[in-house]
Design a protein around this motif. Sequence first.
Motif, PDB file in Angstrom:
ATOM      1  N   ARG A 131       0.842  -1.324   0.087  1.00 30.70           N
ATOM      2  CA  ARG A 131      -0.053  -0.112  -0.109  1.00 30.70           C
ATOM      3  C   ARG A 131       0.752   1.304  -0.008  1.00 30.70           C
ATOM      4  O   ARG A 131       0.455   2.192  -0.485  1.00 30.70           O
ATOM      5  CB  ARG A 131      -0.791  -0.042   1.115  1.00 30.70           C
ATOM      6  CG  ARG A 131      -2.009  -0.929   1.251  1.00 30.70           C
ATOM      7  CD  ARG A 131      -2.815  -0.972   2.453  1.00 30.70           C
ATOM      8  NE  ARG A 131      -3.786   0.341   2.498  1.00 30.70           N
ATOM      9  CZ  ARG A 131      -4.835   0.401   2.205  1.00 30.70           C
ATOM     10  NH1 ARG A 131      -5.763  -0.716   2.394  1.00 30.70           N
ATOM     11  NH2 ARG A 131      -5.600   1.446   2.267  1.00 30.70           N
ATOM     12  N   CYS A 132       2.028   1.222   0.633  1.00 31.75           N
ATOM     13  CA  CYS A 132       2.998   2.280   0.620  1.00 31.75           C
ATOM     14  C   CYS A 132       3.101   2.938  -0.691  1.00 31.75           C
ATOM     15  O   CYS A 132       3.579   2.337  -1.487  1.00 31.75           O
ATOM     16  CB  CYS A 132       4.124   2.008   1.367  1.00 31.75           C
ATOM     17  SG  CYS A 132       5.538   3.460   1.570  1.00 31.75           S
ATOM     18  N   ILE A 133       3.162   4.484  -0.689  1.00 28.36           N
ATOM     19  CA  ILE A 133       3.304   5.127  -2.096  1.00 28.36           C
ATOM     20  C   ILE A 133       4.764   5.875  -1.697  1.00 28.36           C
ATOM     21  O   ILE A 133       4.901   6.593  -2.679  1.00 28.36           O
ATOM     22  CB  ILE A 133       2.085   5.999  -2.308  1.00 28.36           C
ATOM     23  CG1 ILE A 133       1.772   7.027  -1.056  1.00 28.36           C
ATOM     24  CG2 ILE A 133       0.854   5.285  -2.769  1.00 28.36           C
ATOM     25  CD1 ILE A 133       0.856   8.073  -1.609  1.00 28.36           C
ATOM     26  N   GLY A 134       5.495   5.552  -0.711  1.00 26.85           N
ATOM     27  CA  GLY A 134       6.616   6.247  -0.375  1.00 26.85           C
ATOM     28  C   GLY A 134       6.664   7.971  -0.243  1.00 26.85           C
ATOM     29  O   GLY A 134       7.547   8.531  -0.716  1.00 26.85           O
ATOM     30  N   ARG A 139       9.886   2.707  -0.217  1.00 23.87           N
ATOM     31  CA  ARG A 139       8.700   2.514   0.461  1.00 23.87           C
ATOM     32  C   ARG A 139       9.526   2.498   1.773  1.00 23.87           C
ATOM     33  O   ARG A 139      10.527   2.400   2.173  1.00 23.87           O
ATOM     34  CB  ARG A 139       8.323   1.129  -0.082  1.00 23.87           C
ATOM     35  CG  ARG A 139       7.629   1.218  -1.343  1.00 23.87           C
ATOM     36  CD  ARG A 139       6.758   0.088  -1.807  1.00 23.87           C
ATOM     37  NE  ARG A 139       6.478   0.019  -3.153  1.00 23.87           N
ATOM     38  CZ  ARG A 139       5.589  -0.649  -3.626  1.00 23.87           C
ATOM     39  NH1 ARG A 139       5.290  -1.887  -3.127  1.00 23.87           N
ATOM     40  NH2 ARG A 139       5.095  -0.522  -4.901  1.00 23.87           N
ATOM     41  N   VAL A 140       8.357   2.549   2.650  1.00 18.90           N
ATOM     42  CA  VAL A 140       8.574   2.574   4.290  1.00 18.90           C
ATOM     43  C   VAL A 140       9.407   1.270   4.642  1.00 18.90           C
ATOM     44  O   VAL A 140       9.348  -0.082   4.313  1.00 18.90           O
ATOM     45  CB  VAL A 140       7.309   2.579   4.981  1.00 18.90           C
ATOM     46  CG1 VAL A 140       6.502   0.939   4.796  1.00 18.90           C
ATOM     47  CG2 VAL A 140       7.773   2.572   6.566  1.00 18.90           C
ATOM     48  N   ARG A 141      10.309   1.422   5.788  1.00 15.12           N
ATOM     49  CA  ARG A 141      11.029   0.286   6.164  1.00 15.12           C
ATOM     50  C   ARG A 141      10.978   0.712   7.777  1.00 15.12           C
ATOM     51  O   ARG A 141      10.974   1.987   8.158  1.00 15.12           O
ATOM     52  CB  ARG A 141      12.737   0.481   5.904  1.00 15.12           C
ATOM     53  CG  ARG A 141      13.178  -0.056   4.680  1.00 15.12           C
ATOM     54  CD  ARG A 141      14.715   0.355   4.496  1.00 15.12           C
ATOM     55  NE  ARG A 141      15.239  -0.316   5.643  1.00 15.12           N
ATOM     56  CZ  ARG A 141      16.272   0.236   6.284  1.00 15.12           C
ATOM     57  NH1 ARG A 141      16.859   1.546   5.702  1.00 15.12           N
ATOM     58  NH2 ARG A 141      16.975  -0.339   7.261  1.00 15.12           N
ATOM     59  N   ALA A 156      -2.643   4.824   4.284  1.00 15.47           N
ATOM     60  CA  ALA A 156      -3.138   4.297   5.439  1.00 15.47           C
ATOM     61  C   ALA A 156      -2.586   2.796   5.439  1.00 15.47           C
ATOM     62  O   ALA A 156      -3.155   1.535   5.438  1.00 15.47           O
ATOM     63  CB  ALA A 156      -4.701   3.903   5.502  1.00 15.47           C
ATOM     64  N   ALA A 157      -1.061   2.787   5.390  1.00 13.78           N
ATOM     65  CA  ALA A 157      -0.408   1.682   5.311  1.00 13.78           C
ATOM     66  C   ALA A 157       0.210   1.169   6.619  1.00 13.78           C
ATOM     67  O   ALA A 157       0.990   0.301   6.753  1.00 13.78           O
ATOM     68  CB  ALA A 157       1.087   1.807   4.453  1.00 13.78           C
ATOM     69  N   ILE A 158       0.169   1.905   7.742  1.00 15.17           N
ATOM     70  CA  ILE A 158       0.462   1.870   8.980  1.00 15.17           C
ATOM     71  C   ILE A 158      -0.463   1.471   9.889  1.00 15.17           C
ATOM     72  O   ILE A 158      -1.632   2.010  10.134  1.00 15.17           O
ATOM     73  CB  ILE A 158       1.199   2.991   9.370  1.00 15.17           C
ATOM     74  CG1 ILE A 158       2.322   3.309   8.772  1.00 15.17           C
ATOM     75  CG2 ILE A 158       1.841   2.772  10.828  1.00 15.17           C
ATOM     76  CD1 ILE A 158       2.870   4.762   8.956  1.00 15.17           C
ATOM     77  N   GLY A 159      -0.307   0.133  10.479  1.00 15.01           N
ATOM     78  CA  GLY A 159      -1.406  -0.635  11.474  1.00 15.01           C
ATOM     79  C   GLY A 159      -0.788  -0.334  12.851  1.00 15.01           C
ATOM     80  O   GLY A 159       0.560  -0.912  12.976  1.00 15.01           O
TER      81      GLY A 159
END
Length: 87
Positions: free
Chosen positions: A31-34, A54-56, A80-83
């Motif tokens: 989902r991450c769009i950077g 992208r997220v690390r 909304a890629a972080i839960g």
Amino acid sequence: MKSPAVATPGPVGPGARSERKPMELRVDRERCIGAGMCALIAPAVFDQDEADGRVRVLDPTPSAPHHPTVREAAHSCPAAAIGLLEP
Ligand code: SF4
């Protein structure tokens, strides 16, 4: 005669209050769009992959001092890629 110094119990020991369980976080790299908001807001916990932006996740169970910025990062993520899993 001087009496010896007596150590008083500190915050650690059998009767000490236990630290809260740390929050756990999960990210969905698909989902991450950077956009990088997470790394800007909470750089101790998030970074961006140099290859694809992208997220690390640097710390998947951040300690209590990081919780406010991690929550802000999760709420600010445009994908909304972080839960967050909180105790
Ligand atoms: S804020 Fe969201 S979209 Fe941007 S890099 Fe972090 S996880 Fe990815």
